[in-house]
Design a protein around this motif. Structure first.
Motif, mmCIF file in Angstrom:
data_model
loop_
_atom_site.group_PDB
_atom_site.id
_atom_site.type_symbol
_atom_site.label_atom_id
_atom_site.label_comp_id
_atom_site.label_asym_id
_atom_site.label_seq_id
_atom_site.Cartn_x
_atom_site.Cartn_y
_atom_site.Cartn_z
ATOM 1 N N VAL A 156 85.377 75.539 8.894
ATOM 2 C CA VAL A 156 85.862 76.014 7.528
ATOM 3 C C VAL A 156 86.946 77.022 8.014
ATOM 4 C CG1 VAL A 156 85.556 77.219 5.190
ATOM 5 C CG2 VAL A 156 84.368 74.581 5.742
ATOM 6 N N GLY A 157 86.103 77.872 8.526
ATOM 7 C CA GLY A 157 86.575 79.021 9.328
ATOM 8 C C GLY A 157 88.001 79.003 10.480
ATOM 9 N N CYS A 158 87.830 77.691 11.340
ATOM 10 C CA CYS A 158 89.018 77.038 11.824
ATOM 11 C C CYS A 158 90.217 76.878 10.641
ATOM 12 C CB CYS A 158 88.383 75.835 12.221
ATOM 13 S SG CYS A 158 87.326 76.689 14.055
ATOM 14 N N GLY A 159 89.756 76.445 9.893
ATOM 15 C CA GLY A 159 91.109 75.130 8.865
ATOM 16 C C GLY A 159 91.806 76.757 8.194
ATOM 17 N N LEU A 160 90.512 77.506 7.374
ATOM 18 C CA LEU A 160 91.173 78.609 6.902
ATOM 19 C C LEU A 160 92.410 79.620 7.114
ATOM 20 C CD1 LEU A 160 91.621 79.779 4.165
ATOM 21 C CD2 LEU A 160 89.504 80.891 4.187
ATOM 22 N N ALA A 161 91.609 79.747 8.947
ATOM 23 C CA ALA A 161 92.436 80.654 9.439
ATOM 24 C C ALA A 161 93.911 79.826 9.682
ATOM 25 C CB ALA A 161 92.041 81.174 10.957
ATOM 26 N N PHE A 162 93.242 78.656 10.363
ATOM 27 C CA PHE A 162 95.053 77.986 10.753
ATOM 28 C C PHE A 162 96.225 77.883 10.040
ATOM 29 C CE2 PHE A 162 97.619 74.287 11.542
ATOM 30 C CZ PHE A 162 97.529 74.340 11.987
ATOM 31 N N ALA A 163 95.393 77.535 8.419
ATOM 32 C CA ALA A 163 96.410 77.568 7.196
ATOM 33 C C ALA A 163 96.522 79.226 7.054
ATOM 34 C CB ALA A 163 96.072 77.056 5.999
ATOM 35 N N THR A 164 95.991 80.174 7.506
ATOM 36 C CA THR A 164 97.241 80.989 6.305
ATOM 37 C C THR A 164 97.250 82.285 7.735
ATOM 38 O OG1 THR A 164 94.073 82.548 7.243
ATOM 39 C CG2 THR A 164 94.863 81.458 4.681
ATOM 40 N N GLY A 165 96.365 82.091 9.080
ATOM 41 C CA GLY A 165 97.213 82.860 10.438
ATOM 42 C C GLY A 165 96.689 84.323 9.221
ATOM 43 N N THR A 166 95.791 84.674 9.102
ATOM 44 C CA THR A 166 94.582 85.891 9.694
ATOM 45 C C THR A 166 93.445 84.996 9.867
ATOM 46 O OG1 THR A 166 93.820 87.171 8.403
ATOM 47 C CG2 THR A 166 94.911 85.969 7.025
ATOM 48 N N SER A 167 92.682 86.234 10.998
ATOM 49 C CA SER A 167 91.277 86.064 11.242
ATOM 50 C C SER A 167 90.649 86.890 10.389
ATOM 51 C CB SER A 167 91.146 86.582 12.632
ATOM 52 O OG SER A 167 91.827 85.527 13.479
ATOM 53 N N TRP A 168 91.206 88.384 10.359
ATOM 54 C CA TRP A 168 90.648 88.753 9.781
ATOM 55 C C TRP A 168 90.377 88.632 7.734
ATOM 56 C CZ3 TRP A 168 91.828 95.012 10.520
ATOM 57 C CH2 TRP A 168 91.105 95.080 12.294
ATOM 58 N N GLY A 169 90.978 88.261 7.027
ATOM 59 C CA GLY A 169 91.349 87.668 6.213
ATOM 60 C C GLY A 169 89.735 86.395 6.004
ATOM 61 N N THR A 170 90.157 86.066 6.918
ATOM 62 C CA THR A 170 89.337 84.561 7.262
ATOM 63 C C THR A 170 87.845 84.805 7.015
ATOM 64 O OG1 THR A 170 90.776 83.339 7.700
ATOM 65 C CG2 THR A 170 88.218 82.343 8.139
ATOM 66 N N PHE A 171 86.834 86.298 7.696
ATOM 67 C CA PHE A 171 85.999 86.685 8.017
ATOM 68 C C PHE A 171 85.232 87.256 6.759
ATOM 69 C CE2 PHE A 171 87.467 88.577 12.073
ATOM 70 C CZ PHE A 171 87.646 89.621 11.972
ATOM 71 N N GLY A 172 86.940 87.706 5.753
ATOM 72 C CA GLY A 172 86.405 88.961 4.489
ATOM 73 C C GLY A 172 86.020 87.498 3.643
ATOM 74 N N ILE A 173 86.583 86.720 3.816
ATOM 75 C CA ILE A 173 86.250 85.687 2.090
ATOM 76 C C ILE A 173 85.035 85.043 3.033
ATOM 77 C CG2 ILE A 173 86.687 83.492 1.978
ATOM 78 C CD1 ILE A 173 89.413 84.489 2.247
ATOM 79 N N LEU A 174 84.453 84.946 4.041
ATOM 80 C CA LEU A 174 83.029 83.980 4.475
ATOM 81 C C LEU A 174 82.314 84.636 4.778
ATOM 82 C CD1 LEU A 174 84.989 81.054 6.750
ATOM 83 C CD2 LEU A 174 84.844 80.904 4.938
ATOM 84 N N ILE A 175 82.449 85.810 5.048
ATOM 85 C CA ILE A 175 81.378 86.517 5.973
ATOM 86 C C ILE A 175 80.113 86.973 4.200
ATOM 87 C CG2 ILE A 175 80.167 88.397 6.546
ATOM 88 C CD1 ILE A 175 81.935 88.727 9.205
ATOM 89 N N PRO A 176 80.668 87.055 3.357
ATOM 90 C CA PRO A 176 80.274 87.923 1.836
ATOM 91 C C PRO A 176 78.984 87.003 1.227
ATOM 92 C CG PRO A 176 82.196 89.074 1.910
ATOM 93 C CD PRO A 176 82.105 87.772 3.052
ATOM 94 N N ILE A 177 79.800 85.201 1.577
ATOM 95 C CA ILE A 177 79.130 83.970 1.077
ATOM 96 C C ILE A 177 78.403 83.940 2.169
ATOM 97 C CG2 ILE A 177 79.136 82.098 0.717
ATOM 98 C CD1 ILE A 177 82.304 82.221 0.337
ATOM 99 N N VAL A 178 78.191 83.956 3.606
ATOM 100 C CA VAL A 178 76.552 84.001 4.229
ATOM 101 C C VAL A 178 75.674 84.665 4.236
ATOM 102 C CG1 VAL A 178 76.593 84.155 6.815
ATOM 103 C CG2 VAL A 178 78.926 82.602 6.002
ATOM 104 N N VAL A 179 76.173 85.740 3.886
ATOM 105 C CA VAL A 179 74.895 87.214 3.186
ATOM 106 C C VAL A 179 74.142 86.729 2.073
ATOM 107 C CG1 VAL A 179 74.226 89.639 3.359
ATOM 108 C CG2 VAL A 179 76.231 88.699 5.155
ATOM 109 N N ALA A 180 75.243 86.318 1.199
ATOM 110 C CA ALA A 180 74.848 86.031 -0.347
ATOM 111 C C ALA A 180 73.376 84.536 0.118
ATOM 112 C CB ALA A 180 75.468 86.073 -1.134
#
Length: 540
Positions: free
Chosen positions: A411-435
């Motif tokens: 999912v991280g690969c796909g989102l970063a590939f589509a948006t071109g941003t690493s920081w935005g990708t783990f900014g979205i996913l990390i809070p979900i993972v922590v929860a």
């Protein structure tokens, strides 16, 4: 071939005009609507996919990115002409160019371009090339030196890309290493190094996304599980030592050995390399500005984090503003460089000032692509791509717990590939993972956070609209699409090995087992690629 490309380009241009005019016959979306009809649906990912696919097919970046932006604007406005135009400009180009963080990055980029021009004009780059030519005797040595320098400059990926490129370009050129290979080595030692370096702008960003936990401690514990970053480094060194290349990179390297470093037919594509340099320049005229730049950028970053207001170094770095810190640091690094050259009399003040517009012009292509890429991301954000991915991730949690790190990586690969941003990708996913894992399985949470970061870096590596990929092309002075197409097979190979390693890690939950497995598997893949390459050469 030229005629077909020209016709294809004209066809795309006509399609742009046609697509823009059709909505005039369609009613605009209602002004009071809070969200577009396509918000948080699969359609939110279509604009970047359109841009990426067109860029890879046509080899033309600007019109491809603009068409992706146009599709995003049409989706947002409900295919209304006025709504599309105002959204693209007000919420797109104007918004991203007035964002303080983006402006800081552009200032940093321009100043680095000016510094590269200064170092070239002063003869520092040429002198370093002559010195390194005496010390580095082989193509392998030139590539390993590039990797070592990339590893040492771990503060920030932008800084890494442009600095390593300007320093090592004369050396790799002398040993006939293709610009595409140089761009890959730069890109593979930028984000992958920064994401596993505790003292970097990336570590600071990740720490800030882990709310309610000791973010820095979690980042340290996550390093051994960051398989894509670690395996990319293993792969890069293995490729150089085994002297193996595959995919389109093999073609570029073959051409480079014959003297064609660019494999484009037009030498470079966007950069003027015919700089007039001072024959009396020395290695010091390169090394002192580079060291000044590093020291000033570190000071600039900890300054923005409150170091001089009483905070400790780690806390200050974690709270730093990379955009402002790098802009301040690069400015003072340039001032020191100008003073140094005047004192040493390798350049007078007027010559130094003449380098500034030259440096700016050299960075115009990178600035244009960055602006288009940021605007495309704004279009994607306005369509709720983040909410769509977050919803899909939440549905995955449950019966697939053991496989979740591998799924998160994809999912991280796909989102970063589509948006071109690493920081935005783990900014979205990390809070979900922590929860999901915070109270149930802390070790699996660490692995999954690493998978977020690894997937973000992987997608960033593959994406032609990624700012780091753009910077790597600029640093190597390589045609951008050439860099993307040659790097893609390598990035995908590392991604597949990382995915399999994350599957194992989800079950064993031990880096001491999973990481050696991934390294051995990567080496097996490289040896197999070398055997295939040798067999093909014997057949020919």
């Amino acid at each position: 071939m030229r005629i077909s490309k020209r016709r294809l380009f004209m066809g795309i241009s006509m399609l742009l005009i046609f697509t823009a005019l059709i909505p005039m016959t369609v009613l605009a979306a209602e002004e009071g609507a809070a969200k577009p009809a396509m918000y948080a649906t699969f359609w939110a990912l279509i604009p970047p996919v359109v841009a990426i696919v067109l860029a890879l097919i046509t080899k033309e970046v600007y019109s491809s990115l603009f068409l992706g932006i146009l599709v995003g604007g049409l989706f947002f406005s409900g295919f209304g002409f006025e709504g599309t135009v105002t959204h693209i400009f007000n919420d797109g180009f104007i918004k991203v160019l007035s964002d303080s963080y983006n402006v800081g990055i552009l200032v940093f980029l321009v100043i680095l371009g000016c510094m590269v021009s200064l170092m070239n004009r002063a003869g520092g780059s040429a002198a370093f090339g002559r010195w390194a030519g005496k010390k580095i005797k082989t193509r392998v040595g030139a590539q390993l030196a590039t990797i070592v320098l990339g590893v040492l400059i771990f503060i920030d990926d932008y800084f890494n890309c442009l600095t390593v490129g300007s320093v090592m370009r004369p050396v790799t050129d002398q040993h006939q290493v293709s610009r595409a290979k140089l761009a890959y080595l730069i890109d593979a030692t930028a984000a992958p190094i920064c994401i596993i370096a505790p003292i970097s702008s990336w570590a600071a960003a990740v720490t800030g996304f882990v709310e309610g936990e000791d973010g820095f401690s979690i980042f340290i514990r996550a390093i051994p599980y960051n398989f894509y970053a670690l395996l990319t480094i293993v792969m890069m060194v293995g490729l150089v030592l085994l002297k193996v290349d595959f995919g389109s990179m093999a073609v570029h390297e073959k051409n480079a050995r014959k003297g064609d470093l660019f494999s484009t037919g037009d030498k470079i594509g966007n950069f003027d390399e015919d700089d007039i340099s001072n024959p009396h320049g020395s290695v010091l005229d390169l090394m002192i500005p580079i060291l000044s730049l590093i020291v000033c950028c570190v000071i600039g970053m900890i300054y923005t984090g409150g170091f001089f207001a009483g905070k400790d170094f780690i806390t200050a770095f974690s709270n730093s503003d990379a955009s402002v810190g790098l802009a301040l640091g690069s400015f003072f690094g340039m001032v020191i460089t100008i003073i140094l050259y005047n004192i040493r009399k390798v350049l007078n003040f007027n010559d130094c000032m003449a380098c500034l517009p030259d440096g700016f012009k050299a960075m115009v292509p990178a600035i244009l692509i960055l602006t288009f890429a940021w605007t495309l991301k704004a279009m994607t954000d306005s369509l709720g791509a983040a909410d769509f991915v977050a919803g899909a991730m939440a549905q995955c949690a449950g019966d697939l717990m053991k496989f979740l790190p591998a799924i998160i990586f994809l999912v991280g690969c796909g989102l970063a590939f589509a948006t071109g941003t690493s920081w935005g990708t783990f900014g979205i996913l990390i809070p979900i993972v922590v929860a999901v894992f915070e109270k149930s399985n802390p070790e699996l949470m660490i692995i999954s956070i690493s998978a977020c970061m690894a997937g973000a870096v992987c997608g960033d590596h593959c994406s032609p609209i990624s700012d780091t990929t753009i910077m790597a092309s600029a640093g190597a002075r390589c045609n951008h699409v050439n860099h993307v197409t040659t790097q893609l097979p390598y990035a995908v190979t590392a991604a597949v090995v990382s995915f399999l390693t994350y599957i194992l890690a989800g079950f064993v939950q031990s880096a001491w087992i999973a990481l050696p497995f991934g390294i051995v598997l990567m080496l097996v893949v490289l040896v197999f690629a070398r055997m295939v390459s040798q067999n093909q050469q014997e057949t020919l």
